[in-house]
Write an enzyme that holds these catalytic residues in place. Sequence first.
Site, PDB file in Angstrom:
ATOM      1  N   LYS A  83       8.609  42.943  72.050  1.00 52.43           N
ATOM      2  CA  LYS A  83       9.772  44.212  71.919  1.00 52.43           C
ATOM      3  C   LYS A  83       8.798  45.497  72.254  1.00 52.43           C
ATOM      4  O   LYS A  83       9.193  46.433  73.020  1.00 52.43           O
ATOM      5  CB  LYS A  83      10.645  44.045  70.994  1.00 52.43           C
TER       6      LYS A  83
ATOM      7  N   THR B 223       8.845  34.206  65.267  1.00 55.50           N
ATOM      8  CA  THR B 223       9.555  35.214  66.074  1.00 55.50           C
ATOM      9  C   THR B 223       9.110  36.591  66.401  1.00 55.50           C
ATOM     10  O   THR B 223       8.993  36.841  67.218  1.00 55.50           O
ATOM     11  CB  THR B 223      11.151  35.450  65.348  1.00 55.50           C
TER      12      THR B 223
ATOM     13  N   GLU C 170       6.234  67.906  59.765  1.00 57.92           N
ATOM     14  CA  GLU C 170       6.114  69.069  58.925  1.00 57.92           C
ATOM     15  C   GLU C 170       7.639  69.451  58.473  1.00 57.92           C
ATOM     16  O   GLU C 170       7.919  70.123  57.556  1.00 57.92           O
ATOM     17  CB  GLU C 170       5.504  70.248  59.592  1.00 57.92           C
TER      18      GLU C 170
ATOM     19  N   ALA D 255       9.120  19.685  61.848  1.00 57.79           N
ATOM     20  CA  ALA D 255       8.880  18.825  60.613  1.00 57.79           C
ATOM     21  C   ALA D 255      10.255  18.829  59.638  1.00 57.79           C
ATOM     22  O   ALA D 255      11.288  19.720  60.090  1.00 57.79           O
ATOM     23  CB  ALA D 255       7.926  19.784  59.569  1.00 57.79           C
TER      24      ALA D 255
ATOM     25  N   GLY E 213      23.375  39.266  66.196  1.00 59.93           N
ATOM     26  CA  GLY E 213      23.141  38.816  64.780  1.00 59.93           C
ATOM     27  C   GLY E 213      22.291  37.658  64.964  1.00 59.93           C
ATOM     28  O   GLY E 213      22.085  36.907  65.789  1.00 59.93           O
TER      29      GLY E 213
ATOM     30  N   HIS F 210       0.779  71.394  61.436  1.00 57.97           N
ATOM     31  CA  HIS F 210       1.351  72.306  62.539  1.00 57.97           C
ATOM     32  C   HIS F 210       0.763  72.204  63.778  1.00 57.97           C
ATOM     33  O   HIS F 210      -0.448  72.193  63.941  1.00 57.97           O
ATOM     34  CB  HIS F 210       1.567  73.785  61.801  1.00 57.97           C
TER      35      HIS F 210
ATOM     36  N   TYR G  99      20.089  46.337  65.464  1.00 60.14           N
ATOM     37  CA  TYR G  99      19.037  46.704  66.053  1.00 60.14           C
ATOM     38  C   TYR G  99      18.704  46.089  67.334  1.00 60.14           C
ATOM     39  O   TYR G  99      17.941  46.653  68.283  1.00 60.14           O
ATOM     40  CB  TYR G  99      18.090  45.764  65.118  1.00 60.14           C
TER      41      TYR G  99
ATOM     42  N   GLY H 115      25.668  46.025  68.583  1.00 64.80           N
ATOM     43  CA  GLY H 115      25.348  47.259  68.227  1.00 64.80           C
ATOM     44  C   GLY H 115      24.508  47.449  66.839  1.00 64.80           C
ATOM     45  O   GLY H 115      24.277  48.716  66.355  1.00 64.80           O
TER      46      GLY H 115
ATOM     47  N   CYS I 145       9.244  41.452  67.238  1.00 62.66           N
ATOM     48  CA  CYS I 145       8.634  43.007  67.223  1.00 62.66           C
ATOM     49  C   CYS I 145       7.584  43.068  68.065  1.00 62.66           C
ATOM     50  O   CYS I 145       7.246  44.268  68.687  1.00 62.66           O
ATOM     51  CB  CYS I 145       7.949  42.980  65.787  1.00 62.66           C
TER      52      CYS I 145
ATOM     53  N   SER J 136       5.498  34.582  60.325  1.00 62.56           N
ATOM     54  CA  SER J 136       4.931  35.489  59.438  1.00 62.56           C
ATOM     55  C   SER J 136       4.837  35.157  57.958  1.00 62.56           C
ATOM     56  O   SER J 136       3.713  35.101  57.432  1.00 62.56           O
ATOM     57  CB  SER J 136       5.784  36.921  59.269  1.00 62.56           C
TER      58      SER J 136
ATOM     59  N   GLU K  31       4.278  23.341  62.781  1.00 62.59           N
ATOM     60  CA  GLU K  31       4.890  24.550  63.497  1.00 62.59           C
ATOM     61  C   GLU K  31       5.576  23.584  64.811  1.00 62.59           C
ATOM     62  O   GLU K  31       4.787  22.759  65.413  1.00 62.59           O
ATOM     63  CB  GLU K  31       4.036  25.609  64.016  1.00 62.59           C
TER      64      GLU K  31
ATOM     65  N   ARG L 179      31.919  46.121  68.866  1.00 61.13           N
ATOM     66  CA  ARG L 179      33.137  45.853  68.297  1.00 61.13           C
ATOM     67  C   ARG L 179      33.727  47.188  67.471  1.00 61.13           C
ATOM     68  O   ARG L 179      34.826  47.113  67.194  1.00 61.13           O
ATOM     69  CB  ARG L 179      33.354  44.448  67.794  1.00 61.13           C
TER      70      ARG L 179
HETATM   71  P1  NDP Z   1      22.089  43.030  63.529  1.00 60.24           P
HETATM   72  O1  NDP Z   1      22.720  42.369  62.351  1.00 60.24           O
HETATM   73  O2  NDP Z   1      21.367  44.414  63.569  1.00 60.24           O
HETATM   74  O3  NDP Z   1      23.263  43.507  64.516  1.00 60.24           O
HETATM   75  C1  NDP Z   1      24.327  42.782  65.018  1.00 60.24           C
HETATM   76  C2  NDP Z   1      25.254  43.247  65.692  1.00 60.24           C
HETATM   77  O4  NDP Z   1      26.169  42.337  66.355  1.00 60.24           O
HETATM   78  C3  NDP Z   1      26.088  44.120  64.800  1.00 60.24           C
HETATM   79  O5  NDP Z   1      26.348  45.219  65.591  1.00 60.24           O
HETATM   80  C4  NDP Z   1      27.475  43.240  64.524  1.00 60.24           C
HETATM   81  O6  NDP Z   1      28.547  44.141  64.404  1.00 60.24           O
HETATM   82  C5  NDP Z   1      27.669  42.567  65.988  1.00 60.24           C
HETATM   83  N1  NDP Z   1      28.485  41.278  65.685  1.00 60.24           N
HETATM   84  C6  NDP Z   1      28.232  40.428  64.742  1.00 60.24           C
HETATM   85  N2  NDP Z   1      29.135  39.514  64.778  1.00 60.24           N
HETATM   86  C7  NDP Z   1      29.653  39.635  66.259  1.00 60.24           C
HETATM   87  C8  NDP Z   1      30.559  38.966  66.929  1.00 60.24           C
HETATM   88  N3  NDP Z   1      31.277  37.649  66.374  1.00 60.24           N
HETATM   89  N4  NDP Z   1      31.253  39.747  67.678  1.00 60.24           N
HETATM   90  C9  NDP Z   1      30.601  40.997  68.415  1.00 60.24           C
HETATM   91  N5  NDP Z   1      29.651  41.767  67.805  1.00 60.24           N
HETATM   92  C10 NDP Z   1      29.148  40.950  66.624  1.00 60.24           C
HETATM   93  O7  NDP Z   1      21.735  41.775  64.405  1.00 60.24           O
HETATM   94  P2  NDP Z   1      20.267  41.714  65.559  1.00 60.24           P
HETATM   95  O8  NDP Z   1      20.883  40.630  66.463  1.00 60.24           O
HETATM   96  O9  NDP Z   1      20.511  42.971  66.499  1.00 60.24           O
HETATM   97  O10 NDP Z   1      19.341  41.615  64.955  1.00 60.24           O
HETATM   98  C11 NDP Z   1      18.891  40.675  63.685  1.00 60.24           C
HETATM   99  C12 NDP Z   1      18.007  41.056  62.818  1.00 60.24           C
HETATM  100  O11 NDP Z   1      16.585  41.008  63.369  1.00 60.24           O
HETATM  101  C13 NDP Z   1      18.232  42.501  62.322  1.00 60.24           C
HETATM  102  O12 NDP Z   1      19.304  42.478  61.306  1.00 60.24           O
HETATM  103  C14 NDP Z   1      17.059  42.934  61.806  1.00 60.24           C
HETATM  104  O13 NDP Z   1      17.061  42.334  60.268  1.00 60.24           O
HETATM  105  C15 NDP Z   1      15.858  42.054  62.467  1.00 60.24           C
HETATM  106  N6  NDP Z   1      15.320  42.835  63.606  1.00 60.24           N
HETATM  107  C16 NDP Z   1      14.318  43.861  62.982  1.00 60.24           C
HETATM  108  C17 NDP Z   1      14.028  44.835  64.131  1.00 60.24           C
HETATM  109  C18 NDP Z   1      13.213  46.120  63.489  1.00 60.24           C
HETATM  110  O14 NDP Z   1      12.854  46.013  62.522  1.00 60.24           O
HETATM  111  N7  NDP Z   1      13.010  47.090  64.471  1.00 60.24           N
HETATM  112  C19 NDP Z   1      14.302  44.775  65.369  1.00 60.24           C
HETATM  113  C20 NDP Z   1      15.159  43.667  65.923  1.00 60.24           C
HETATM  114  C21 NDP Z   1      15.609  42.920  64.952  1.00 60.24           C
HETATM  115  P3  NDP Z   1      28.990  44.933  62.825  1.00 60.24           P
HETATM  116  O15 NDP Z   1      27.920  45.812  62.821  1.00 60.24           O
HETATM  117  O16 NDP Z   1      30.154  45.285  63.035  1.00 60.24           O
HETATM  118  O17 NDP Z   1      28.779  43.653  62.001  1.00 60.24           O
END
Ligand code: NDP
Length: 451
Positions: free
Chosen positions: A51, A42, A440, A116, A261, A435, A178, A176, A48, A15, A35, A199
């Site tokens: 998904k 992604t 609203e 690259a 993450g 409405h 996105y 837990g 996005c 992007s 590229e 966690r």
């Molecule tokens: P997120 O940062 O949203 O979530 C990562 C999750 O993994 C958190 O719940 C975190 O826990 C947990 N976690 C991190 N490290 C560990 C570990 N070592 N063991 C167990 N759990 C762990 O990342 P995602 O991978 O879901 O998404 C990546 C990014 O992509 C997002 O942050 C967002 O920026 C982007 N995204 C955006 C979307 C949208 O706009 N709709 C959709 C999908 C992705 P804790 O919270 O406790 O740190």
Amino acid sequence: MTHFDYDFFVIGAGSGGVRAARTAAALGARTGIAEARFFGGTCVNVGCIPKKLYTYAAHVSHDIADSAAYGWQMDTPPVFNWSQLKQNKDKEISRLNGIYKNLLSSAKVDIHEGRARISGPNRVAIGDREVTAQHILVAVGGQSFMPPIPGIEHAMDSDDFFELTRQPKTVLIVGGGYIATELAGVFAGLGSDVTLAYRGPQLLNGFDQDIRSFFTEAIKTYTRLKLNTDIERIVESGAQKEAWFADGSRYAFDAVLYATGRVPATANLGLVDNGVTLSDMGAIIVDKNFETSSPGIYAVGDVIDRVTLTPVALAEGQALARRLFGGPEQKVSYDLIPAAVFSEPQIATVGMTEAEARACHKQIDVYRSRFRPLKHTLTGRDSFSLMKMLVDRESDRVVGIHMAGADAAEIMQGMAVALQAGATKAQFDQTIGIHPTAAEEFVTMRTPVDV
Ligand code: NDP
């Protein structure tokens, strides 16, 4: 004057990179882009867009289930075909790939396919070719992070999800945030049995507390939720993967998906060798103009790990190209960035959470509404929406809006414009509602529930 092959060379056609390259070329810069994997990055290929297509598919199952209440009779039970959905998705994504490539070539950006790396001052190597450029932009994005537990190689990430040719009947999702919450909704909607292990005590860290509590309850209606849970090991057990939980329990699943993450994809780019400083997390450190510690090398998007959202990368790429090549000045504002989670139910937000607002302002009025959407008065589906608005009592400014429920993302875009314009609660109150809609509710919230 030194002659370079290009005025601007972009590494990464996602992007941020594509937007920067097109903007630069339109401003007359001789521009090249490299590229290694797929055009559009992604978001278009494994994020996005696909998904969202899968969430539509998941929603069809709700519509089918709700249809009887609206008089529709399904004489034979509908059958879901995962591989048909994947084929259709693949077709659309390759169409979009083509569009991205065409956008670049019609903007007169030279396309170099291959990996690259920066090979020296003003130099980029792509395979065995080398080009020179006055300005180099690194816009390579991020990649999944998975904790290095034994057996993690048996787990898939979100890239692998989009390659699944068969639907797992049972799936464990770890995380837990996105991706974990969005894919839990997709798998469950399409009929898989989903266990979500996180966690912490509540999902969606960083979101408003009421939204987190509401969502953590809502998701329990369609997933098995294991909170405060760690996984110590994954073991292959026949065709299944067995997850060994820290509490001693073990369960087998057809698939295990980690969504723990994403991290900047800064390896093997020649960055440090060429004077580019990285943070402890591996992100490229840039100044307010997106320039790195090495003059003439810039970075935007997920690789700088500021706000890892597509529209932010687009804004950063465009602002940089305009600044370098004489376009209209553009500042990237990181305030009031709206965001949405395409989970079930959807979550959307703009501005401060209640905790942030209380830390920043003397007195906050909290307006909150929880209701059953009109659609479900007939279906009886156990589905509610939550809307919340935070107002700074002193200025009457609305400082945060949060929603969980159908169409939250669509509704929040307009709310973000209002907050950018500095809307007050009185202005929301003056606004006539449409409405009957859920939206609203935001212009009819009269009495604070908390002050
Ligand atoms: P997120 O940062 O949203 O979530 C990562 C999750 O993994 C958190 O719940 C975190 O826990 C947990 N976690 C991190 N490290 C560990 C570990 N070592 N063991 C167990 N759990 C762990 O990342 P995602 O991978 O879901 O998404 C990546 C990014 O992509 C997002 O942050 C967002 O920026 C982007 N995204 C955006 C979307 C949208 O706009 N709709 C959709 C999908 C992705 P804790 O919270 O406790 O740190």
